[in-house]
Design a protein around this motif. Structure first.
Motif, short mmCIF file in Angstrom:
data_model
loop_
_atom_site.label_atom_id
_atom_site.label_comp_id
_atom_site.label_asym_id
_atom_site.label_seq_id
_atom_site.Cartn_x
_atom_site.Cartn_y
_atom_site.Cartn_z
N MET A 1 12.35 9.47 -1.39
CA MET A 1 11.28 8.51 -1.20
C MET A 1 11.79 7.07 -1.18
O MET A 1 11.36 6.25 -0.36
CB MET A 1 10.23 8.66 -2.30
N LEU A 2 12.73 6.73 -2.06
CA LEU A 2 13.23 5.35 -2.09
C LEU A 2 13.91 4.97 -0.78
O LEU A 2 13.75 3.86 -0.28
CB LEU A 2 14.19 5.16 -3.27
N ALA A 3 14.68 5.91 -0.24
CA ALA A 3 15.35 5.64 1.04
C ALA A 3 14.32 5.46 2.15
O ALA A 3 14.49 4.63 3.05
CB ALA A 3 16.31 6.77 1.38
N LEU B 1 15.89 14.81 8.07
CA LEU B 1 16.71 13.69 7.58
C LEU B 1 15.97 12.90 6.50
O LEU B 1 16.54 12.61 5.44
CB LEU B 1 17.07 12.77 8.75
N LEU B 2 14.72 12.55 6.76
CA LEU B 2 13.97 11.72 5.81
C LEU B 2 13.62 12.50 4.54
O LEU B 2 13.59 11.92 3.45
CB LEU B 2 12.71 11.17 6.47
N SER B 3 13.38 13.78 4.67
CA SER B 3 13.09 14.60 3.48
C SER B 3 14.31 14.68 2.58
O SER B 3 14.20 14.60 1.35
CB SER B 3 12.65 16.01 3.90
N SER C 1 0.83 -1.21 0.00
CA SER C 1 0.00 0.00 0.00
C SER C 1 0.86 1.25 0.00
O SER C 1 0.57 2.22 -0.71
CB SER C 1 -0.92 0.01 1.24
N VAL C 2 1.93 1.21 0.81
CA VAL C 2 2.82 2.37 0.86
C VAL C 2 3.50 2.58 -0.48
O VAL C 2 3.66 3.71 -0.96
CB VAL C 2 3.86 2.18 1.99
N LEU C 3 3.91 1.48 -1.12
CA LEU C 3 4.54 1.59 -2.43
C LEU C 3 3.58 2.20 -3.45
O LEU C 3 3.97 3.05 -4.26
CB LEU C 3 5.00 0.21 -2.91
N ALA C 4 2.32 1.74 -3.40
CA ALA C 4 1.34 2.27 -4.34
C ALA C 4 1.07 3.75 -4.08
O ALA C 4 0.97 4.57 -4.99
CB ALA C 4 0.04 1.48 -4.24
N VAL C 5 0.96 4.08 -2.77
CA VAL C 5 0.71 5.47 -2.42
C VAL C 5 1.88 6.35 -2.85
O VAL C 5 1.72 7.48 -3.31
CB VAL C 5 0.47 5.58 -0.90
N GLY C 6 3.12 5.82 -2.69
CA GLY C 6 4.31 6.59 -3.03
C GLY C 6 4.36 6.99 -4.49
O GLY C 6 5.00 7.99 -4.84
N VAL C 7 3.70 6.23 -5.35
CA VAL C 7 3.71 6.55 -6.77
C VAL C 7 2.85 7.78 -7.06
O VAL C 7 3.18 8.58 -7.93
CB VAL C 7 3.21 5.33 -7.59
N PHE C 8 1.74 7.93 -6.31
CA PHE C 8 0.78 8.98 -6.63
C PHE C 8 0.86 10.18 -5.69
O PHE C 8 0.51 11.29 -6.09
CB PHE C 8 -0.65 8.38 -6.59
N PRO D 1 6.25 13.08 -2.29
CA PRO D 1 7.21 12.44 -1.39
C PRO D 1 7.00 12.82 0.07
O PRO D 1 7.27 12.01 0.96
CB PRO D 1 8.56 12.97 -1.91
N GLY D 2 6.49 14.01 0.33
CA GLY D 2 6.25 14.43 1.71
C GLY D 2 5.28 13.53 2.44
O GLY D 2 5.40 13.32 3.65
N ALA D 3 4.31 12.96 1.71
CA ALA D 3 3.36 12.06 2.35
C ALA D 3 4.04 10.79 2.84
O ALA D 3 3.70 10.25 3.89
CB ALA D 3 2.24 11.71 1.36
#
Length: 347
Positions: A249-251, A243-245, A118-125, A128-130
């Motif tokens: 997104m891949l990291a 740090l995460l920003s 689900s996270v992978l799918a969400v990451g596509v649309f 990156p901040g989400a």
């Protein structure tokens, strides 16, 4: 488990507590609170609270019973053989908590896979901040602390090794405790030599302090001011979010899957943090908020104001509205502690 908690809430025991490996053990009183283990000094002043679900025993079946918070084996609590009732109560509560934890199995792994998908799918649309916000929301405190420790290790490649001496380490702990009215959790301060910035907050309540704040000034109020300003800045600019920003997104997805962040992301963020380039676009904390922090922590603002701007022109508000124009109600550190801290990087 609430019945078991009520049964033991009047139980107390003496123990030996050590907040860090560099410090000496001290005698404390241990009691059981609302799903917590409460540690107080001999004058009944609270020192810390440990979550019972996150409590670990380092030596099952051996004495003295040695406990530590999950993810932080450096902070320890020793209960002697004469405190069997307290140890038995802790173990009974830990067993009750463990029984209520979901057991690993096919359903758990299927749910984890579904969540990751689900996270992978969400990451596509989504932006990156989400993904960053989602990652922060699911990380446990011990994972955030581990990320901070990993970032600290990478930072030493740019700042040199931390200045560490047992006696001065205890003073740093007292300095961190002095900032407690502003710091929401236990603060761990580390002193470094070669940094372009005066102070930097890392995930997991870790802070880097430039040694020149100790060596170039006659009073500890300057270092205390920088610490307060950074704590206030971190309240609205989460170091973990930064740090995460920066990592991308891949990291972040890798962190969700493996609980680790790649070394390149850590190294790049450490370099940006210590060179001062990352904070160049961040808005400074308003003077009104800074003055409130100085008042709450009972620290003079004038020494910090002149350290930031020797002329005092840009920090005039901090000088004219110093909450303690004569002297603060209590010193930041004793003279002896300040002299010890100034020598932390010597030798």
């Amino acid at each position: 488990m609430s019945t078991a908690l009520r049964k033991y809430q009047r139980l107390e025991a003496t123990a030996l507590w050590r907040p860090t490996p560099e410090e000496q053990r001290r005698e404390v009183i241990v009691s059981i609170g609302d799903a917590t283990l409460v540690i107080t000094d001999m004058q009944d002043r609270a020192l810390t609270h440990w979550s019972l679900p996150a409590l670990q025993r380092a030596n099952p079946g051996s004495w003295p019973a040695l406990y530590h918070p999950d993810g932080d084996s450096g902070e320890t609590l020793e209960l002697a053989e004469g405190e069997e009732e307290m140890v038995a109560a802790i173990e009974k509560l830990r067993a009750a908590i463990e029984k209520r934890r979901p057991r690993p199995g096919r359903l758990r792994w299927w749910m984890m896979g579904l969540s990751l998908s689900s996270v992978l799918a969400v990451g596509v649309f989504w932006l990156p901040g989400a993904v960053v916000e989602h990652t922060i929301s699911v990380l446990a405190p011990s994972q955030k602390r581990a990320l901070g420790e990993a970032l600290l290790a990478e930072a030493e490649g740019f700042s040199g090794q931390r200045c560490q001496k047992p006696a001065q380490g205890a003073v740093l702990t007292r300095l961190a405790e002095r900032m407690r009215p502003i710091a929401p959790n236990t603060l761990h301060i580390h002193v470094v030599r070669d940094s372009q910035v005066e102070v930097a907050m890392l995930p997991g309540n870790l802070m880097l302090l430039n040694s020149r704040l100790l060596e170039d000034y006659e009073v500890p109020d300057v270092a205390a001011g920088y610490i307060l300003a950074e704590l206030l800045h971190a309240q609205s600019n989460d170091p973990l979010h930064g740090l995460l920003s920066d990592s991308g997104m891949l990291a972040n997805l890798q962190l969700l899957a493996t609980s680790t962040l790649d070394a390149t992301s850590l190294r790049n963020h450490a370099e940006a943090l210590l060179s001062g380039t990352r904070g160049a676009t961040v808005q400074p904390t308003p003077h009104e908020a800074l003055l409130m922090a100085f008042r709450t922590a009972e620290v003079k603002s004038t020494p910090y104001a002149y350290a930031v701007d020797l002329s005092g022109e840009t920090t005039l508000a901090l000088i004219e509205a110093d909450p303690f124009p004569q002297a603060a109600p209590r010193p930041v550190l004793s003279d002896a502690d300040w002299l010890r801290l100034q020598a932390i990087c010597e030798g």
